[in-house]
Design an enzyme around this catalytic site. Sequence first.
Site, short mmCIF file in Angstrom:
data_model
loop_
_atom_site.label_atom_id
_atom_site.label_comp_id
_atom_site.label_asym_id
_atom_site.label_seq_id
_atom_site.Cartn_x
_atom_site.Cartn_y
_atom_site.Cartn_z
N GLU A 106 4.02 -35.31 -90.15
CA GLU A 106 4.34 -34.18 -89.29
C GLU A 106 5.21 -33.12 -89.97
OE1 GLU A 106 5.98 -35.73 -85.64
OE2 GLU A 106 4.08 -36.60 -85.04
N GLU A 159 -0.57 -41.73 -85.24
CA GLU A 159 0.40 -42.02 -84.17
C GLU A 159 -0.22 -41.63 -82.84
OE1 GLU A 159 4.26 -40.16 -84.35
OE2 GLU A 159 4.50 -40.64 -86.47
O1 IFM Z 1 9.23 -40.76 -82.79
C1 IFM Z 1 8.40 -39.72 -83.17
C2 IFM Z 1 7.92 -39.90 -84.61
O2 IFM Z 1 8.97 -40.02 -85.49
C3 IFM Z 1 7.09 -38.72 -85.02
N1 IFM Z 1 6.04 -38.45 -84.07
C4 IFM Z 1 6.37 -38.40 -82.67
C5 IFM Z 1 7.18 -39.63 -82.28
C6 IFM Z 1 7.55 -39.56 -80.79
O3 IFM Z 1 8.30 -38.41 -80.54
#
Ligand code: IFM
Length: 455
Positions: A163, A357
């Site tokens: 990210e 994710e």
């Molecule tokens: O916890 C975060 C992660 O570190 C990065 N993506 C989103 C998740 C939830 O906010």
Amino acid sequence: MAFKEKFLWGTATSSYQIEGAAYEGGRGKTVWEDFCSRPGKVLGGQNGDRACDHYHRYKEDVELMAQMGITSYRFSIAWSRILPDGTGAVNEEGIAFYSDLVDMLLKKNIIPFVTLFHWDLPYALYKKGGWQNPDSVTWFREYAGIIASRLGDRVKHFITFNEPQCFIGLGHVTGEHAPGNKMSKKAVFEMAHHVLLAHGNAVEVIRERVPDAKIGYAPTSAVPIPVSNNPEDIDAARKAYFSISSDDDNYMWNVSWWSDPVLLGRYPEEGMRVFAKDLPEISPEDMKIISRPIDFYGQNIYHGYPVRSDGNGGWEMVGRNEGYARTAIGWPVTPESLYWGPRFLYERYKKPIIITENGLSCHDWVSLDGKVHDPNRIDFMHRYLKALNQAAKDGVDIDGYFAWSMMDNFEWAKGYFERFGMVYVNYETQERILKDSAYWYRDLIQSRGRLLEET
Ligand code: IFM
């Protein structure tokens, strides 16, 4: 069932969010220790000093993963555990920690997916200008090379950045995350370009040292969801997804700005036009480095927003219904985002996709029976995975899914107030309890996804 036989049924975490032991094992300071120590930056004044104490409890945690039957585990390495000053002397204790973790995972038949950078920049490098310093490209290359050399005999899956929209956007545009700065657009675009160059350099050095490596990248996106199956609405959503947003707080959240260079070898034309006066020098040689071929395209997807055609070849957002479904953190529940996101991304970039994710925070607590019942998480994962499976049925090449997160952890500026895990963590005692969703995921994995078809 459309998921491949070798579909990766995974779960993910990141170093700062779970490891703790911030001042142990020779680890150097990161920008997050500094950020958390500043009043008002993190809810409740919390920090990741201890977090889930995974540094000391990783064996127990891998046992839990084995109990859940997951086939792959995505974790990040804390750069400052390997190189306390960011470059130079290697900290052998840090290498030993990750090496033992990898061995334990392999012993349990869990494929390790290493993310090189999930936001915890060594503080020593921040003091030298962080991502704004052009040397950040070679710092990252050095670090990536060490990881490849020291773990590459056993780790074959690498993700360069997690990210970038967040650690550049939230870290340097709005200042909500470490290092907590608000910088000029010029400075931010310079950093973003360095991050992409660092990505390309890491790809090269990993390939040199681990010829059989599979390398990917994990940006994030909110997905425009067409309000109907009319071709005009679908086209409108596609356009919205890759269009350039230029407003002052959100200009780092563009999908195409972060992915076109890596996968298509050029920045998007619209962005080059809209951001022209703030862009650094970008050479054809830079673009070659940034677009060194990768093997899979990761994407973190949590939610989307409804979009329709504006009737003139453009798109417009549509309001949500009153009382729409939301997770504890307030994000809308939109399973269709795991259909349209992968579909649009695959159409444009033509790379196998891994959902690196996806998940939600819930108001979880331990019930009178000693268990943690999280029906909302089960329903959420079920719906989202069904949508992902439909995308696979419709021809999208999908290699895997990593649930965020394996266990409750430090949710950055929200501290410990949000619980994203399939494993409950009592932060006082560090006791872990598998939530109902962990058992549901285990059963789903055992069925190789067939349970999705039953409802
Ligand atoms: O916890 C975060 C992660 O570190 C990065 N993506 C989103 C998740 C939830 O906010």
